[in-house]
Design a protein around this motif. Structure first.
Motif, short mmCIF file in Angstrom:
data_model
loop_
_atom_site.label_atom_id
_atom_site.label_comp_id
_atom_site.label_asym_id
_atom_site.label_seq_id
_atom_site.Cartn_x
_atom_site.Cartn_y
_atom_site.Cartn_z
N ILE A 137 -5.73 -11.89 14.03
CA ILE A 137 -6.28 -12.60 12.87
C ILE A 137 -5.28 -13.60 12.31
N CYS A 138 -4.00 -13.24 12.35
CA CYS A 138 -2.94 -14.12 11.82
C CYS A 138 -2.57 -15.24 12.79
N ASP A 139 -3.23 -15.29 13.95
CA ASP A 139 -2.93 -16.27 15.00
C ASP A 139 -1.50 -16.18 15.51
N VAL A 140 -0.92 -14.98 15.44
CA VAL A 140 0.41 -14.75 16.00
C VAL A 140 0.29 -14.60 17.51
N VAL A 141 -0.81 -14.01 17.96
CA VAL A 141 -1.08 -13.85 19.38
C VAL A 141 -2.49 -14.35 19.67
N ALA A 143 -0.69 -8.91 22.19
CA ALA A 143 -0.34 -8.07 21.04
C ALA A 143 0.19 -6.73 21.52
N LYS A 144 -0.50 -6.11 22.47
CA LYS A 144 -0.08 -4.82 23.02
C LYS A 144 1.34 -4.91 23.58
N HIS A 145 1.61 -5.94 24.35
CA HIS A 145 2.94 -6.12 24.96
C HIS A 145 4.02 -6.25 23.89
N LEU A 146 3.80 -7.10 22.90
CA LEU A 146 4.80 -7.31 21.85
C LEU A 146 5.04 -6.03 21.04
N ILE A 147 3.96 -5.32 20.72
CA ILE A 147 4.08 -4.10 19.93
C ILE A 147 4.81 -3.02 20.72
N GLN A 148 4.40 -2.78 21.96
CA GLN A 148 5.01 -1.72 22.76
C GLN A 148 6.47 -1.98 23.09
N ASN A 149 6.88 -3.25 23.08
CA ASN A 149 8.28 -3.59 23.35
C ASN A 149 9.14 -3.61 22.09
N GLY A 150 8.57 -3.19 20.97
CA GLY A 150 9.36 -3.08 19.74
C GLY A 150 9.65 -4.39 19.05
N ASN A 151 8.80 -5.40 19.26
CA ASN A 151 9.02 -6.72 18.65
C ASN A 151 8.33 -6.90 17.31
N LEU A 208 7.71 -5.35 13.36
CA LEU A 208 8.14 -4.46 12.29
C LEU A 208 7.01 -4.30 11.28
N VAL A 209 6.84 -3.07 10.81
CA VAL A 209 5.90 -2.80 9.73
C VAL A 209 6.71 -2.12 8.63
N ASN A 210 6.77 -2.77 7.48
CA ASN A 210 7.56 -2.26 6.35
C ASN A 210 9.01 -1.99 6.77
N ASP A 211 9.60 -2.96 7.49
CA ASP A 211 11.00 -2.94 7.93
C ASP A 211 11.33 -1.87 8.96
N GLU A 212 10.32 -1.31 9.63
CA GLU A 212 10.55 -0.33 10.69
C GLU A 212 9.83 -0.78 11.95
N ILE A 213 10.48 -0.59 13.10
CA ILE A 213 9.85 -0.95 14.37
C ILE A 213 8.60 -0.10 14.56
N GLU A 214 7.51 -0.76 14.91
CA GLU A 214 6.24 -0.06 15.13
C GLU A 214 5.79 -0.31 16.56
N THR A 215 5.56 0.77 17.32
CA THR A 215 5.16 0.64 18.72
C THR A 215 3.73 1.10 18.98
N ARG A 216 3.00 1.42 17.92
CA ARG A 216 1.60 1.84 18.07
C ARG A 216 0.68 0.68 17.70
N ARG A 217 -0.05 0.18 18.67
CA ARG A 217 -0.92 -0.97 18.38
C ARG A 217 -2.09 -0.59 17.48
N GLY A 218 -2.44 0.70 17.44
CA GLY A 218 -3.52 1.15 16.59
C GLY A 218 -3.07 1.56 15.19
N LYS A 219 -1.81 1.29 14.86
CA LYS A 219 -1.28 1.62 13.53
C LYS A 219 -2.19 1.02 12.47
N LYS A 220 -2.61 1.85 11.52
CA LYS A 220 -3.49 1.38 10.45
C LYS A 220 -2.64 0.75 9.35
N LEU A 221 -2.86 -0.53 9.12
CA LEU A 221 -2.18 -1.24 8.05
C LEU A 221 -3.00 -1.10 6.78
N ARG A 222 -2.31 -0.86 5.70
CA ARG A 222 -2.97 -0.67 4.41
C ARG A 222 -2.50 -1.75 3.44
#
Length: 78
Positions: free
Chosen positions: A20-24, A30-38, A40-54
């Motif tokens: 949605i943000c046109d980052v990918v 998106a899956k590749h970037l997330i799984q490779n630790g690229n 951050l969500v709230n200043d922590e590396i996030e590797t789950r592409r299904g992470k629910k953002l609130r």
């Protein structure tokens, strides 16, 4: 500068948010970037592409920061 992204609902999944943000341009990227630790969500590396953002979560990728602004739909009473 942080970009605010206004969306509807209780949450959005991380991979969908990046699209949605046109980052990918695709879910595969998106899956590749997330799984490779690229990502951050709230200043922590996030590797789950299904992470629910609130509401008010901060997503950072490639030096860009995005703030999740969720407007929950009004619940109608039956």
């Amino acid at each position: 500068m942080m970009k605010k992204v206004n969306l509807e609902g209780e949450f959005i999944k991380l991979d969908s948010f990046l699209k949605i943000c046109d980052v990918v341009s695709s879910g595969g990227i998106a899956k590749h970037l997330i799984q490779n630790g690229n990502v951050l969500v709230n200043d922590e590396i996030e590797t789950r592409r299904g992470k629910k953002l609130r509401n008010n979560d901060i997503v950072e990728i490639a030096g860009e920061k995005f703030q999740v602004i969720l407007n929950e739909a009004e619940k109608s009473e039956a």
